[in-house]
Motif scaffolding. Sequence first.
Motif, mmCIF file in Angstrom:
data_model
loop_
_atom_site.group_PDB
_atom_site.id
_atom_site.type_symbol
_atom_site.label_atom_id
_atom_site.label_comp_id
_atom_site.label_asym_id
_atom_site.label_seq_id
_atom_site.Cartn_x
_atom_site.Cartn_y
_atom_site.Cartn_z
ATOM 1 N N ARG A 115 -0.602 8.100 7.143
ATOM 2 C CA ARG A 115 -2.012 8.155 7.524
ATOM 3 C C ARG A 115 -2.147 7.976 9.027
ATOM 4 O O ARG A 115 -1.596 7.051 9.600
ATOM 5 C CB ARG A 115 -2.804 7.062 6.805
ATOM 6 C CG ARG A 115 -2.856 7.269 5.313
ATOM 7 C CD ARG A 115 -3.539 6.132 4.610
ATOM 8 N NE ARG A 115 -4.967 6.174 4.861
ATOM 9 C CZ ARG A 115 -5.774 5.131 4.670
ATOM 10 N NH1 ARG A 115 -5.292 3.983 4.237
ATOM 11 N NH2 ARG A 115 -7.054 5.233 4.886
ATOM 12 N N TYR A 149 -9.686 7.836 0.260
ATOM 13 C CA TYR A 149 -8.673 6.874 -0.165
ATOM 14 C C TYR A 149 -9.323 5.500 -0.203
ATOM 15 O O TYR A 149 -10.005 5.148 0.744
ATOM 16 C CB TYR A 149 -7.499 6.871 0.829
ATOM 17 C CG TYR A 149 -6.438 5.870 0.468
ATOM 18 C CD1 TYR A 149 -5.511 6.162 -0.508
ATOM 19 C CD2 TYR A 149 -6.402 4.623 1.074
ATOM 20 C CE1 TYR A 149 -4.543 5.240 -0.867
ATOM 21 C CE2 TYR A 149 -5.445 3.698 0.725
ATOM 22 C CZ TYR A 149 -4.514 4.012 -0.244
ATOM 23 O OH TYR A 149 -3.573 3.094 -0.595
ATOM 24 N N LYS A 189 -11.019 6.327 5.975
ATOM 25 C CA LYS A 189 -10.598 6.030 4.606
ATOM 26 C C LYS A 189 -10.288 7.314 3.843
ATOM 27 O O LYS A 189 -10.853 7.594 2.786
ATOM 28 C CB LYS A 189 -11.642 5.191 3.878
ATOM 29 C CG LYS A 189 -11.831 3.835 4.505
ATOM 30 C CD LYS A 189 -12.803 2.999 3.742
ATOM 31 C CE LYS A 189 -12.928 1.649 4.444
ATOM 32 N NZ LYS A 189 -13.916 0.805 3.823
ATOM 33 N N THR A 190 -9.380 8.101 4.442
ATOM 34 C CA THR A 190 -8.952 9.347 3.823
ATOM 35 C C THR A 190 -7.429 9.413 3.792
ATOM 36 O O THR A 190 -6.752 8.596 4.411
ATOM 37 C CB THR A 190 -9.475 10.568 4.605
ATOM 38 O OG1 THR A 190 -9.008 10.497 5.958
ATOM 39 C CG2 THR A 190 -10.976 10.668 4.567
ATOM 40 N N ASP A 212 -7.332 8.768 9.756
ATOM 41 C CA ASP A 212 -7.355 8.606 8.296
ATOM 42 C C ASP A 212 -7.718 7.180 7.915
ATOM 43 O O ASP A 212 -8.456 6.950 6.959
ATOM 44 C CB ASP A 212 -5.995 8.963 7.691
ATOM 45 C CG ASP A 212 -5.726 10.453 7.668
ATOM 46 O OD1 ASP A 212 -6.659 11.204 7.370
ATOM 47 O OD2 ASP A 212 -4.578 10.845 7.946
ATOM 48 N N MET A 213 -7.163 6.220 8.648
ATOM 49 C CA MET A 213 -7.471 4.811 8.354
ATOM 50 C C MET A 213 -8.936 4.512 8.630
ATOM 51 O O MET A 213 -9.591 3.818 7.857
ATOM 52 C CB MET A 213 -6.568 3.903 9.178
ATOM 53 C CG MET A 213 -5.122 3.963 8.763
ATOM 54 S SD MET A 213 -4.139 2.913 9.823
ATOM 55 C CE MET A 213 -2.708 3.933 10.066
ATOM 56 N N GLN A 219 -16.926 11.515 7.236
ATOM 57 C CA GLN A 219 -15.498 11.191 7.197
ATOM 58 C C GLN A 219 -14.704 12.167 8.065
ATOM 59 O O GLN A 219 -13.774 11.763 8.762
ATOM 60 C CB GLN A 219 -14.960 11.232 5.762
ATOM 61 C CG GLN A 219 -15.300 10.025 4.946
ATOM 62 C CD GLN A 219 -14.786 10.154 3.528
ATOM 63 O OE1 GLN A 219 -15.000 11.182 2.867
ATOM 64 N NE2 GLN A 219 -14.111 9.122 3.054
ATOM 65 N N ASP A 253 0.812 -1.221 0.000
ATOM 66 C CA ASP A 253 0.000 0.000 0.000
ATOM 67 C C ASP A 253 0.838 1.261 0.000
ATOM 68 O O ASP A 253 0.475 2.254 -0.604
ATOM 69 C CB ASP A 253 -0.916 0.023 1.234
ATOM 70 C CG ASP A 253 -2.088 -0.909 1.071
ATOM 71 O OD1 ASP A 253 -2.381 -1.284 -0.077
ATOM 72 O OD2 ASP A 253 -2.709 -1.261 2.085
#
Length: 153
Positions: free
Chosen positions: A130, A95, A138-139, A134-135, A105, A3
Motif C-alpha cells: 500500500r 480496505y 483506506k484503499t 492508499d493508507m 478516496q 495486517d
Amino acid sequence: MNDSVSASAGYDLASPGKRLLGYVIDIAVVFFLLFLKGLLDYVAVYFSSAGSAVVFHYLHFLLFWLALGYMLFCDALPNGQSLGKRLCRTSVVGYPYPTNCSVFQSFLRNVPKLLFSLLDGLFVLFGMRRRLGDMLAKTIVINSPPAPRTETA
C-alpha cells in the motif's frame, strides 16, 4: 495476526510490477493530454482571428484541467479502474471493506502521488503493498477477477 498476513489472506494483491505498468499507462494518458495542449500553441499560430484565439484559450484551459482531473480522479472510474488499471487487470477497492473507490478516496490516493512520487511508490514494495495514498484513502489495489465470458450461439 498482523495486517500484512490478514490482507494477503483476504485479497489477491496486485504485484508491484503490474502497479508500475498501470501507473506508466496512466501517466502516458496525462502526458498525451498535455501534449495536445502544447500542440494547440502551434496550431493557434495559423489562426489569427479574435474568435479563434478565444476558442484556443478555452481548449488550452480544458486540456490542462482534463489532465489534472484524470490524474487525481482516475481511480473513481467504474470498478476502481483507470485506463492503466483496466489494461493491467487491477482495480482499487476500499480496505478493509471491499467497496468501490469513491471520488474522494481517489483524490486522497492521488494527491500524495503528485507530491511525493518516488517516496510514495517505495511503500508498494513492502508488507501490504500500500502506498501512502492508499493508507490515507483506506484503499488497496487488487487483481481484478476475470470478466465472465458469455457464450454466443
